[in-house]
Motif scaffolding. Structure first.
Motif, mmCIF file in Angstrom:
data_model
loop_
_atom_site.group_PDB
_atom_site.id
_atom_site.type_symbol
_atom_site.label_atom_id
_atom_site.label_comp_id
_atom_site.label_asym_id
_atom_site.label_seq_id
_atom_site.Cartn_x
_atom_site.Cartn_y
_atom_site.Cartn_z
ATOM 1 N N PRO A 114 1.045 -0.927 -0.392
ATOM 2 C CA PRO A 114 -0.334 0.387 -0.064
ATOM 3 C C PRO A 114 0.675 1.144 -0.247
ATOM 4 N N GLY A 115 0.418 2.315 -0.701
ATOM 5 C CA GLY A 115 1.085 3.589 -1.131
ATOM 6 C C GLY A 115 2.245 3.673 -1.824
ATOM 7 N N GLU A 116 3.081 2.065 -2.154
ATOM 8 C CA GLU A 116 3.070 2.214 -3.041
ATOM 9 C C GLU A 116 3.048 2.780 -4.672
ATOM 10 N N VAL A 117 4.254 3.484 -5.740
ATOM 11 C CA VAL A 117 4.241 4.359 -6.620
ATOM 12 C C VAL A 117 4.276 3.604 -7.905
ATOM 13 N N VAL A 118 3.411 2.967 -8.836
ATOM 14 C CA VAL A 118 2.802 1.500 -9.795
ATOM 15 C C VAL A 118 3.978 2.834 -10.713
ATOM 16 N N THR A 119 4.730 1.294 -11.527
ATOM 17 C CA THR A 119 5.784 2.099 -12.879
ATOM 18 C C THR A 119 5.757 1.442 -13.625
ATOM 19 N N GLU A 120 6.226 1.464 -14.571
ATOM 20 C CA GLU A 120 6.149 0.811 -15.805
ATOM 21 C C GLU A 120 6.650 -0.245 -15.888
#
Length: 241
Positions: A114-120
């Protein structure tokens, strides 16, 4: 008429002197306390001013998609599992997803907290098969049959692969070490562990009691292919750290 004694007169005189000196002493004490308090305030103000001046400017903020809940690797991400938050632009990681619709429906290559940024780099290609969507860039998925009992290995475990060559000079050698198990398929059509995708094990050619789908490097893939063609393969489980 009774006269006062000299000693009593001296005592009264000293008491009067003490009473006269006490106000001057108290005023000096309070003045010193006020001066120290003022100096402390000035020092604190100076420290806070220097700290504020040395702090880097936050700058503009950017909306990015983050995980709203724990999401396991191999999960096809739903829009409801993500939310948008604004963070300073200088802290935005490369490849951050700024629109939830660009991540929804894609498969995660690595789990998110939870709270982690989603990256490509955390997401599989938009159009990828159930196995290819789980394979990180630079690696390959290789199927290895094994006689291990069902449930002995689950996705995420690491294994060694040994090859025993019977022709020429019989010998056993290590083919690959500590490679990660991506999927575990059984010949009865079941799939073990959390992979987040559905796969028909029988249609995939899992003729052995258990088929392991391993994540390997291209050079490991070549060694495994040779050993599988000319040797008998055995799987050993690497202890968890």
């Amino acid at each position: 008429m009774t006269g006062s004694s000299p000693s009593r007169t001296r005592t009264s005189h000293r008491g009067a002197c003490v009473r006269k000196r006490r106000p001057r002493s108290s005023r000096g004490y309070f003045a010193a306390s006020a001066a120290l308090a003022g100096a402390a305030v000035l020092l604190l103000h100076g420290y806070l001013s220097r700290a504020a001046a040395s702090a880097p400017p936050v700058g503009p903020t950017v909306a990015v998609a983050v995980a709203a809940e724990p999401i396991d690797r191999g999960t096809a991400v739903a829009g409801s599992q993500l939310r948008l938050v604004r963070i300073p632009q200088q802290y935005v990681p490369p490849g951050a997803i700024e629109d939830i619709s660009k991540a929804a429906g894609r498969v995660l290559l690595a789990g998110l907290s939870p709270g982690e940024v989603v990256t490509e780099t955390r997401l599989a290609r938009v159009r990828a098969g159930p196995v290819a969507s789980l394979v990180p860039r630079g690696l390959r998925a290789f199927a290895v049959p094994t006689s291990l009992v069902r449930g002995a290995v689950i996705p995420g475990d690491r294994v060694d692969i040994l090859a025993t060559f019977g022709s020429g000079q019989p010998h056993t050698e290590m083919v690959v070490e500590s490679v990660e198990v991506l999927m575990v398929l059984s010949s009865d059509g079941s799939q073990h562990g959390k992979s987040g995708v559905e796969l028909d094990a029988e249609a995939a050619g899992a003729s052995a009691p258990t088929m392991l789908i391993l994540l390997v490097a291209p050079d490991q893939e070549e060694r495994l292919a040779y050993a599988r063609a000319f040797a008998s393969l055995e799987v050993t489980i690497v202890p968890s750290e």
